[in-house]
Every structure is written in C-alpha cells, then in structure tokens.
Design a protein around this motif. Structure first.
Motif, PDB file in Angstrom:
ATOM      1  N   ASP A 127       0.676  -1.154  -0.047  1.00  0.00           N
ATOM      2  CA  ASP A 127      -0.168   0.358   0.166  1.00  0.00           C
ATOM      3  C   ASP A 127       0.760   0.993  -0.311  1.00  0.00           C
ATOM      4  O   ASP A 127       0.893   2.343  -0.841  1.00  0.00           O
ATOM      5  N   ASP A 149       2.439   1.676  -3.249  1.00  0.00           N
ATOM      6  CA  ASP A 149       1.351   2.342  -4.466  1.00  0.00           C
ATOM      7  C   ASP A 149       0.485   3.633  -4.201  1.00  0.00           C
ATOM      8  O   ASP A 149       0.663   4.087  -4.587  1.00  0.00           O
ATOM      9  N   SER A 150       0.859   3.833  -2.996  1.00  0.00           N
ATOM     10  CA  SER A 150       0.423   5.199  -2.466  1.00  0.00           C
ATOM     11  C   SER A 150       1.699   6.415  -3.206  1.00  0.00           C
ATOM     12  O   SER A 150       1.361   7.008  -3.331  1.00  0.00           O
ATOM     13  N   ARG A 191      -4.415  -6.219   8.456  1.00  0.00           N
ATOM     14  CA  ARG A 191      -3.755  -5.774   8.216  1.00  0.00           C
ATOM     15  C   ARG A 191      -3.024  -6.035   9.745  1.00  0.00           C
ATOM     16  O   ARG A 191      -1.636  -5.763   9.645  1.00  0.00           O
ATOM     17  N   ARG A 238      -2.594  -7.511   2.619  1.00  0.00           N
ATOM     18  CA  ARG A 238      -2.745  -6.149   2.549  1.00  0.00           C
ATOM     19  C   ARG A 238      -4.366  -6.471   1.170  1.00  0.00           C
ATOM     20  O   ARG A 238      -5.167  -8.272   1.215  1.00  0.00           O
TER      21      ARG A 238
END
Lengths: 429, 332
Positions: free
Chosen positions: A326, A329-330, B126, B131
């Motif tokens: 994440d 990608d962010s 999480r 993910r």
C-alpha cells in the motif's frame, strides 16, 4: 608542439575556484547575497552551502549508493529506503549548457543540455561523485533521448517508464508497475531488501522535509512579503543535493525566523511591490536569471509552479494501511496524479493549480518562463494564456535560455510588465 | 474578532487536527454496543432505523432496521396493500427518511453494526500484514449496479408474495440472505439463525443462500475493505433520497490538486472523490461517509463535512501532517 611549450612554461591545471563555472556561480551568488538588503540570517546556511559546493568545488558527501535522478518523478522515498542517496542531476549552469550542445540539436532545452554537459565533464559540479545509477523517467522527448547518451558516457541508466496520460486507469496501473520495477532495480543495485520499517522511516524523513517546505510556502502568502523568491528558489535548489535532514533543519530554522519577522511586522519588499507567480521551465542555480530580474525590478516572486521548487516538494503522500504494498502504490500515485508537468496530454490540473496559487497568494500577475527548445512548455502557453486572459490576470511569457546575453532586453520587458501591474493595482485601489 | 469567535475557531482547529481514525474507531464501538446490546437497557429507537440494527437480534437490539418492516409491509395481500391501511407504509417511510437525513450515509460509516464488523475484520487482516484486494476499473463499474438490483428484488419479491405469485417462505427475502441476520444475534449468544429451514423447497433455498452469503461476507470482508457495503440495498435506498440530507460531504474543486490521497484511503475505491473537480456534492452512491477522505486531504478546505451548511470537519494541512506523521512513525 604542446609538449614543447609546456616544457618551457609548465601549464598548471587551473584550480576549480578560478574556472569559468566557478566564476559563473560566484557572480550569481554574490548578486543574490550582496545586492539585496535584509536577507534572512538563516539563509546564511544556504549561501554558504552554495559557495562551498559551487564556488569552491567542495565535495558533497553521501551515504550508500548514489542514485542520480533527472526528474522529480523518481520516488526518492524508495531510494532512501534502500539505504541509497538520491541526487537530482538537473543542471542550471551555462558553462555545462554550452558543453552539452554537442549532444543535442541547436534548438534544445538548456536544462537537458546542461545536464548532459555536466555528466560528460571530468569535473562534475556539484562534486557528488559518480552516480552508481542514473534514473531517467521517460518524460519529455529530450530527456528520453538523453538516456542513451548518458549510458554512452559510461553510466548505468534505468529508464523509469512514465505514462504521458495521467487521467486514465491504465496509466495508474502502468505507473504503479513501473515504480515496482524501479524498486527491484534498486534492490539489484544495493543488494538490500525493501522493508516496511525502512520505507516508513524514509517516508517520515521526506514527510518532515515537505512539512517544512509547506510552512515556508505558507509564509510567502504574507503581504508585504517576508522573504524574497530568489531565496526561496535557492532553498529548494539546495534540496537537489543537500543532506535531507540537514536541509530540513535549516528550513525549519528559516521558518522560525520568518515567524519572528511576521510577528515584528517586517517587510522584505515595499508594500506596493507587484506580487508574481512564477511558472514554466524551472530556475536552477546558477540560472536564477528571471527570478532575480523580477526582484531587482521591484517585484517579488511569491509562489511558483515549477519542478525545481513547488512541484518537487508540495504534494504529500497519504497511506491507508502502512503495509509495504500500500505504501509503494500510494507513493506511486503521489508522483503521478498531482503532477502538472506539461508532458501530459492535458493540462487542466496545471491551469487550476496556477489559478489557485494566484488567488491564494494574492498575486498580481504571472511570469511564464519557457526555455527555448522546451517545446512542451512553449506549446502549453497558448492554453494557459487563454485561461488567464479570460480571468483577467496579466501574464508575461518569456522565452529564454541559460545564456546571460538577453539580460538587458529581458529586464526592459520585466520592468514594463511590473509597471503595468502596479498601474492596475493603483487603478483598482 | 469577538471572544466567542476565537473560541469557536480554536474548537474548529482542534476538531480538524483530531486523530481521526482513532476517533472513528471508538465512535463505532460505542454505536455497536448501543445497537447490539442497548435492548438489555430497554432502549428502543423504533423500527425505522436507516442501518442494520438487526431485528433478529431480538434481545439486544436497540431498534430495528427499516428493511425488515418495509418488506413485511410490502408483502401484504394486494387487497390490503392498495387500501387506506397502507398509509402506514408511507408514514413508516417518512420516519425512516427523518432518521436518514440527519446523518445521511454517515449511518453506514459510523453507526451500522454490520459496517463496523467489517472494519474489525479489516483490522484483523491488517494486523496479519495481509494487503487488501481491490477491483479493477471495469469490475467496479459492473459490480456497483448490484445494489440497485438487490433493492429492486427486495421490493418486487414481497409484492410477488402479496399477490400470491411467490411462496411466503421467501419472506422477508433480503433479511433471509443478509449476513446481519446471522452474525449480529451471535453477539448476544443467539446462534439460532445458523439453521437451514427444511420446511419447504423455498425455505431450504433461502436459508441455504443466507448461510452462503454469510460465508461470502466473512471471506469477502477479510480480503476487501467494506466488501458488503458495495452490494447493500440500504445503501442504494439511501442514495435515492440523499439530496435532502442535512449532513453532507462537500468538495471545493478549485483547491484540489487531484493528488489522489483521498482515493488512496477510500474503503469503497471511489475514484470521483479525487478526480471530480466540478461537483460540490461529492458523495456518490457507494460512499459510506466515513470521512477518511477528509482526514487524509492535505489541501485546506478542499474537502469538508457540513451539517446544514455549517462545516463540521474540514481538511487542513496541519491535520494531515499530524495524522500521517503519527501513522508513519507508529504504523497503523
């Protein structure tokens, strides 16, 4: 023949401090420091930094592998996370511009030529050492074609594939993949693994630098200004090569001084000084020609929309779940989505951004710099001008390059423009 | 500036800097306890609630989800349905709408126990370091319609039952397949919904479908944030009357840099929140009004939640930096 002469009169290599490029840097820096009054004391750090690095040719130490970037599109957080140090190679020196003319057609962008000139030179200034990898995002045509030339000079080059449409979902997916490939390239280079903790630490470091930058940016809303644009450009230029933590500390110190100035009701310029938003091709030291001409003529650059300052540091990353995937990608999204580079098909974001800067910073007009040969900026002027004409905001378009020859002519145009801004202000009042 | 104004400004500043995820976590927890266990304290907020306070949780519920009475009412025999007696359907709907307009879809993001349950499953995933999954652009465009199909079926099937075309064993159709019917009673120790009713073919089919959907819900919300909300017919019903709502999500497109930070945190993967710079009323049909987008927007005033036009929670640079820095350092 040469040998015979040198046998009689031994030719010493010229020390760097007496070279043409040191002279060029010295002249501009002296101008920045000495020809303006009331420079913030905290700017001394940056003046000294540029004097040491550009005028005396001192080396800039770094830790880990050195990764040169030719564009803000290469995610620096990733580079830091792999224990390497990023350095922005985009160059502003006229000396290197001339040197780089060998590589490019006559009408090409000074910035690309200067970067090539610097990389091809034996005495690379700033003296960073040879980059272990040069990351070249595939943005404009000239930078794309520079890739093979840089490789030809003996550097390892990674083409970071960058989409030239940014609105589509395909572009987002493509770019995210491209960033992941960059990460695996860095892994090969450094032999390290990307970990969640390391990336988080890197993002926190960049985040702090960005927060400091934003604070500086916000102080520039104040009218009359607390700090001149030439100093702000010097600060962001230092980000290219300075140690990021030291840079952040220095900017925080500068911010503290600006807060004091604000409290004391200090004015760095006259209250009637026309406020200018600067956009277009990026001013990079020593080529601060245009911002300096504006401020010598009594104007003040209050904000900018360029990739050597605002665009490089403004946009911050939000992450929902701090897991590696994440985060990466962010980061990728942050480098693509808000970008207002003219290489994209559409420029609505750039126009909106400029309008917002003009309104938020209470600007009286816009100066649009296009380096001769930078086709994308040249082409985009039409649509930007239409937007500003419709909104009734004056805009001055200046096509120039790194050569100092046109200074006289430019200063006449800028003075006339600023004069007209003053008159408009008077009429409105 | 008067003293009152400066106090108001300080309060606003504090609200905008709030550690939003933590605030929301506790708010949801309190709401969950209230609506799942409130019944024990004799709390009864009626049967027109605009979220899944499940009526099958007979002892603990503090009120009943409107979809349950709605389906029963629509399932009356047609003779009764088309008589004056059906005024109660109208008044029922108005009561539901009155509840709804207060928080708009904020009921989904802050109060709905089934929504909260999904957020807890997300927390579990999480913490395991796994993910979340996401849809492609094309999948999103197709799947987002399902909630309207479910809403239509939820209305048509009871009508069919009332008209004698369908077996009454399929009533109330949506409740029979809703995961809340099986999962929420568990919290008060009632596992009785985990059964297959063998009394008729229709009953077998509906109860078996219900168990499958619940299984799908558990797996789905483990891999995908707010998996079920995407298909929720209540969410579709909300959207149809959301124009009248008092609580709103507003966007000032001129301040937006389209950086996509809001989209990055959106549980529902709503792209418009980042890309649309023309619409001030930015809430879409998939939105749960969780306001995570507002909390993660670095542009002052670009996104805000308003109540009757008064800004309640607004995006600020300071709030953004504080929240992201903290999360970055401690990891959340």
């Amino acid at each position: 023949m040469a040998n015979e002469t040198s046998g009689v009169i031994p030719i010493q290599p010229v020390p760097y401090a007496r070279s043409r490029q040191a002279g060029e840097a010295q002249t501009v820096l002296d101008h920045i420091v000495d020809d303006f009054q009331d420079n913030p004391q905290a700017m001394q750090y940056f003046y000294d930094l540029f004097r040491r690095v550009y005028c005396h040719g001192e080396a800039v130490p770094h830790s880990g592998k050195l990764v040169g970037t030719t564009c803000i599109q290469a995610p620096e957080e990733l580079i830091y996370a792999f224990g390497a140090t990023p350095v922005r190679l985009c160059n502003g020196s006229y000396h290197y511009d001339q040197r780089g003319a060998d590589f490019m057609p006559a009408k090409s962008c000074s910035l690309v030529k200067a970067t090539l000139g610097m990389l091809s030179s034996e005495t690379v200034i700033p003296k960073l050492g040879k980059p272990d990898l040069v990351v070249n995002p595939t943005t404009c045509d000239q930078k794309k074609k520079a890739s093979a030339m840089i490789e030809g000079m003996g550097y390892a080059v990674h083409d970071l594939e960058f989409p030239n449409v940014k609105e589509s979902e395909a572009a987002r997916v493509y770019w995210r993949r491209s960033v992941r490939e960059f990460a695996s390239e860095l892994r090969k280079l450094t032999g390290q693994r990307l970990s969640r903790a390391k990336l988080k630490a890197a993002m926190a470091m960049t985040g702090r630098a960005q927060a400091a930058f934003r604070q500086l940016h916000n102080f520039r809303r104040q009218a009359p200004s607390l700090i001149l644009g030439k100093d702000a450009f010097l600060v962001t230029n230092a980000y290219f090569f300075d140690d990021i933590e030291r840079w952040t500390a220095a900017v925080e110190k500068l911010n503290a001084e600006l807060a004091e100035r604000q409290a004391a009701g200090f004015r760095a310029v006259q209250s009637k000084a026309p406020r200018v938003v600067f956009t277009g091709s990026p001013p990079i030291f020593p080529n601060l020609k245009l911002p300096l001409l504006i401020e010598e003529a009594g104007g003040v650059v209050v904000a900018d929309e360029t990739c050597s300052a605002n665009r490089m540091l403004y946009d911050m990353t939000a992450v929902d779940e701090w897991l590696l995937g994440d985060m990466v990608d962010s980061l990728a999204d942050k480098y693509l989505k808000p970008c207002t580079c003219p290489i994209f098909t559409r420029n609505d974001d750039r126009k909106r951004r400029l309008r917002e800067l003009v309104s938020q910073f209470n600007a009286d007009g816009v100066v649009y710099q296009a380096f001769s040969g930078c086709q994308v900026y040249e082409m985009e002027f039409r649509s930007v001008a239409e937007e500003f004409n419709a909104a009734g905001i004056p805009i001055l378009y200046i096509e120039t390059d790194y050569s100092p020859d046109d200074q006289g002519q430019l200063s006449t145009r800028i003075e006339a423009f600023l004069e007209s801004l003053k008159n408009r202000k008077k009429q409105r009042a | 500036m008067t003293a009152a104004e400066s106090v108001l400004q300080r309060v606003r500043g504090a609200v905008n800097r709030v550690d939003f995820n933590r605030f929301r976590f506790w708010f949801q927890l309190v709401a969950f306890v209230l609506f799942v266990y409130g019944g024990y304290l004799a709390i009864d907020l009626g049967s027109k609630l605009p979220f899944f306070s499940c009526g099958y949780n007979q002892e603990g519920r503090a009120g009943v989800c409107y979809l349950l009475p709605l389906q029963h009412q629509l399932g009356r025999s047609w003779a009764m349905l088309f008589s004056v007696a059906s005024l109660v359907i109208l008044t029922g709907f108005l009561t539901f709408a009155a509840w709804f307009i207060v928080l708009n879809k904020g009921w989904c993001g802050f109060v709905c126990p089934l929504g909260t349950l999904q957020d807890w499953i997300t927390l579990l995933r999480r913490s395991l370091g796994i993910r979340f999954a996401s849809y492609t652009h094309g999948q999103f465009a197709q799947l987002t319609r399902i909630k309207y199909v479910l809403l239509a079926l939820m209305i048509l099937i009871p009508l069919g039952i009332g008209g004698g075309f369908l077996s009454p064993d399929s009533s109330p159709p949506f409740c029979l397949i809703c995961p809340a019917r099986m999962l929420l009673p568990i919290f008060t120790g009632d596992f009785s919904q985990f059964t297959i009713d063998f009394s008729s073919k229709t009953a077998i089919f509906m109860t078996a479908l219900g168990i499958s959907v619940t299984g799908l819900f558990l797996v789905g919300s483990f891999v995908k944030k707010r998996f079920f909300c995407f298909f929720c017919p209540m969410s579709a019903l909300h959207y149809l009357i959301s124009k009248a709502a008092l609580f709103k999500l507003k966007k000032d497109g001129s301040k937006c840099t389209r950086c996509g930070d809001c989209y990055a945190v959106c549980d529902m993967e709503i792209k418009e929140i980042a890309d649309d710079v023309t619409r001030p009323d930015i809430m879409t049909d998939d939105c749960t009004l969780c306001l995570k987008c507002v909390a993660s927007c670095p542009e002052p005033g670009a996104l805000k939640a308003t109540f009757v036009g008064i800004p309640i929670f607004e995006s600020t640079e300071e709030g953004f930096i504080k929240r992201m820095n903290k999360a970055c350092k401690h990891g959340k």
